[in-house]
Design a protein around this motif. Structure first.
Motif, PDB file in Angstrom:
ATOM      1  N   MET A   1      29.828  28.869  54.641  1.00 49.36           N
ATOM      2  CA  MET A   1      30.841  28.545  53.618  1.00 49.36           C
ATOM      3  C   MET A   1      32.122  29.266  53.960  1.00 49.36           C
ATOM      4  O   MET A   1      32.148  30.496  54.017  1.00 49.36           O
ATOM      5  N   GLU A   2      33.179  28.526  54.138  1.00 40.73           N
ATOM      6  CA  GLU A   2      34.393  29.159  54.643  1.00 40.73           C
ATOM      7  C   GLU A   2      35.078  30.052  53.604  1.00 40.73           C
ATOM      8  O   GLU A   2      35.843  30.936  53.975  1.00 40.73           O
ATOM      9  N   ASP A   3      34.788  29.832  52.307  1.00 41.17           N
ATOM     10  CA  ASP A   3      35.417  30.683  51.305  1.00 41.17           C
ATOM     11  C   ASP A   3      34.552  31.887  50.936  1.00 41.17           C
ATOM     12  O   ASP A   3      34.865  32.617  50.016  1.00 41.17           O
ATOM     13  N   CYS A   4      33.468  32.081  51.653  1.00 39.48           N
ATOM     14  CA  CYS A   4      32.558  33.203  51.371  1.00 39.48           C
ATOM     15  C   CYS A   4      32.901  34.374  52.290  1.00 39.48           C
ATOM     16  O   CYS A   4      32.855  34.250  53.517  1.00 39.48           O
ATOM     17  N   ILE A   5      33.219  35.512  51.675  1.00 34.26           N
ATOM     18  CA  ILE A   5      33.679  36.657  52.468  1.00 34.26           C
ATOM     19  C   ILE A   5      32.592  37.159  53.429  1.00 34.26           C
ATOM     20  O   ILE A   5      32.888  37.560  54.559  1.00 34.26           O
ATOM     21  N   PHE A   6      31.323  37.126  53.006  1.00 33.33           N
ATOM     22  CA  PHE A   6      30.271  37.622  53.894  1.00 33.33           C
ATOM     23  C   PHE A   6      29.955  36.617  55.006  1.00 33.33           C
ATOM     24  O   PHE A   6      29.588  37.027  56.111  1.00 33.33           O
ATOM     25  N   CYS A   7      30.104  35.317  54.755  1.00 37.23           N
ATOM     26  CA  CYS A   7      30.008  34.349  55.857  1.00 37.23           C
ATOM     27  C   CYS A   7      31.089  34.627  56.894  1.00 37.23           C
ATOM     28  O   CYS A   7      30.850  34.559  58.102  1.00 37.23           O
ATOM     29  N   ARG A   8      32.259  34.973  56.411  1.00 42.62           N
ATOM     30  CA  ARG A   8      33.379  35.223  57.334  1.00 42.62           C
ATOM     31  C   ARG A   8      33.162  36.522  58.111  1.00 42.62           C
ATOM     32  O   ARG A   8      33.522  36.612  59.285  1.00 42.62           O
ATOM     33  N   ILE A   9      32.562  37.509  57.464  1.00 48.40           N
ATOM     34  CA  ILE A   9      32.212  38.740  58.199  1.00 48.40           C
ATOM     35  C   ILE A   9      31.151  38.427  59.249  1.00 48.40           C
ATOM     36  O   ILE A   9      31.246  38.859  60.408  1.00 48.40           O
ATOM     37  N   ALA A  11      30.632  35.714  60.770  1.00 48.30           N
ATOM     38  CA  ALA A  11      31.226  34.924  61.850  1.00 48.30           C
ATOM     39  C   ALA A  11      32.210  35.741  62.685  1.00 48.30           C
ATOM     40  O   ALA A  11      32.681  35.269  63.723  1.00 48.30           O
ATOM     41  N   GLY A  12      32.531  36.944  62.223  1.00 44.27           N
ATOM     42  CA  GLY A  12      33.481  37.784  62.939  1.00 44.27           C
ATOM     43  C   GLY A  12      34.927  37.465  62.613  1.00 44.27           C
ATOM     44  O   GLY A  12      35.842  37.961  63.268  1.00 44.27           O
ATOM     45  N   ASP A  13      35.160  36.643  61.581  1.00 47.39           N
ATOM     46  CA  ASP A  13      36.522  36.268  61.206  1.00 47.39           C
ATOM     47  C   ASP A  13      37.218  37.339  60.376  1.00 47.39           C
ATOM     48  O   ASP A  13      38.445  37.375  60.308  1.00 47.39           O
ATOM     49  N   ILE A  14      36.427  38.170  59.698  1.00 43.76           N
ATOM     50  CA  ILE A  14      36.954  39.304  58.934  1.00 43.76           C
ATOM     51  C   ILE A  14      36.330  40.552  59.530  1.00 43.76           C
ATOM     52  O   ILE A  14      35.111  40.590  59.744  1.00 43.76           O
ATOM     53  N   PRO A  15      37.136  41.574  59.821  1.00 39.56           N
ATOM     54  CA  PRO A  15      36.567  42.765  60.440  1.00 39.56           C
ATOM     55  C   PRO A  15      35.641  43.532  59.502  1.00 39.56           C
ATOM     56  O   PRO A  15      35.840  43.537  58.280  1.00 39.56           O
ATOM     57  N   ALA A  16      34.629  44.123  60.086  1.00 38.97           N
ATOM     58  CA  ALA A  16      33.710  44.986  59.346  1.00 38.97           C
ATOM     59  C   ALA A  16      33.145  45.989  60.338  1.00 38.97           C
ATOM     60  O   ALA A  16      33.139  45.748  61.550  1.00 38.97           O
ATOM     61  N   GLN A  17      32.692  47.113  59.808  1.00 37.33           N
ATOM     62  CA  GLN A  17      32.060  48.119  60.664  1.00 37.33           C
ATOM     63  C   GLN A  17      30.586  47.747  60.827  1.00 37.33           C
ATOM     64  O   GLN A  17      29.726  48.206  60.071  1.00 37.33           O
ATOM     65  N   VAL A  18      30.335  46.917  61.804  1.00 36.50           N
ATOM     66  CA  VAL A  18      28.974  46.415  62.031  1.00 36.50           C
ATOM     67  C   VAL A  18      28.139  47.509  62.696  1.00 36.50           C
ATOM     68  O   VAL A  18      28.565  48.107  63.689  1.00 36.50           O
ATOM     69  N   VAL A  19      26.969  47.783  62.136  1.00 39.92           N
ATOM     70  CA  VAL A  19      26.093  48.814  62.704  1.00 39.92           C
ATOM     71  C   VAL A  19      24.845  48.212  63.344  1.00 39.92           C
ATOM     72  O   VAL A  19      24.159  48.884  64.115  1.00 39.92           O
ATOM     73  N   TYR A  20      24.545  46.966  63.020  1.00 38.00           N
ATOM     74  CA  TYR A  20      23.382  46.291  63.610  1.00 38.00           C
ATOM     75  C   TYR A  20      23.588  44.793  63.447  1.00 38.00           C
ATOM     76  O   TYR A  20      24.109  44.341  62.415  1.00 38.00           O
ATOM     77  N   GLN A  21      23.177  44.027  64.451  1.00 40.26           N
ATOM     78  CA  GLN A  21      23.155  42.569  64.291  1.00 40.26           C
ATOM     79  C   GLN A  21      22.171  41.970  65.262  1.00 40.26           C
ATOM     80  O   GLN A  21      21.884  42.533  66.323  1.00 40.26           O
ATOM     81  N   ASP A  22      21.616  40.832  64.867  1.00 35.54           N
ATOM     82  CA  ASP A  22      20.782  40.042  65.768  1.00 35.54           C
ATOM     83  C   ASP A  22      21.017  38.572  65.427  1.00 35.54           C
ATOM     84  O   ASP A  22      21.999  38.230  64.764  1.00 35.54           O
ATOM     85  N   ASP A  23      20.125  37.705  65.875  1.00 35.06           N
ATOM     86  CA  ASP A  23      20.347  36.264  65.682  1.00 35.06           C
ATOM     87  C   ASP A  23      20.353  35.865  64.211  1.00 35.06           C
ATOM     88  O   ASP A  23      20.939  34.845  63.840  1.00 35.06           O
ATOM     89  N   ASP A  24      19.678  36.637  63.377  1.00 36.32           N
ATOM     90  CA  ASP A  24      19.467  36.231  61.983  1.00 36.32           C
ATOM     91  C   ASP A  24      20.254  37.038  60.956  1.00 36.32           C
ATOM     92  O   ASP A  24      20.556  36.532  59.873  1.00 36.32           O
TER      93      ASP A  24
END
Ligand code: 5GP
Ligand code: ZN
Length: 114
Positions: A1-9, A11-24
């Motif tokens: 959802m393009e208007d969802c802030i966490f979808c945008r995080i 997707a990497g469209d909004i910066p965040a301090q990512v500490v872990y990520q995988d495919d899911d």
């Protein structure tokens, strides 16, 4: 959802301090931390909240908890302990409607929660 802030995080469209990520899932630091360690774990897929995590999402719900354990080990709070919180709806004060698991640690927690 393009208007969802966490979808945008996710997707990497909004910066965040990512500490872990995988495919899911993606885990990143909360911008308004309520404890020395406050990380949010989200699925990459948009799911509005825990109420929507039915049987079809049992595996994904498990992955959120497993990722939280990984974050706890990375953040050095696995031994001292940590709290997982998932808010649903108005009375629980859910404010972002993309399901997220709060990982809180680094201080003593209180019970009952506020
Ligand atoms: P809720 O109240 O819905 O359970 O939690 C939402 C959390 O998301 C809050 O703790 C809030 O501080 C955090 N938050 C809201 N917007 C952003 C953002 O843009 N980036 C990050 N990293 N955290 C956010
Ligand atoms: Zn979303």
């Amino acid at each position: 959802m393009e208007d969802c802030i966490f979808c945008r995080i996710a997707a990497g469209d909004i910066p965040a301090q990512v500490v872990y990520q995988d495919d899911d899932v993606v885990a990143f630091r909360d911008t308004n931390p309520q404890a020395p360690v406050h990380v949010l774990v989200i699925p990459r897929e948009h799911v509005p909240g825990p109420l929507a995590l039915g049987d079809d999402y049992a595996a994904l719900a498990g992955k959120l908890v497993a990722a939280a354990a990984q974050v706890a080990r990375q953040e050095d709070i696995a031994d001292t302990g940590y709290r997982l919180v998932m808010n649903e709806g108005r009375q629980a004060q859910q404010s972002v409607f993309h399901v997220h698991l709060h990982v809180l640690g680094g201080r003593a927690m209180h019970w009952p929660p506020g």
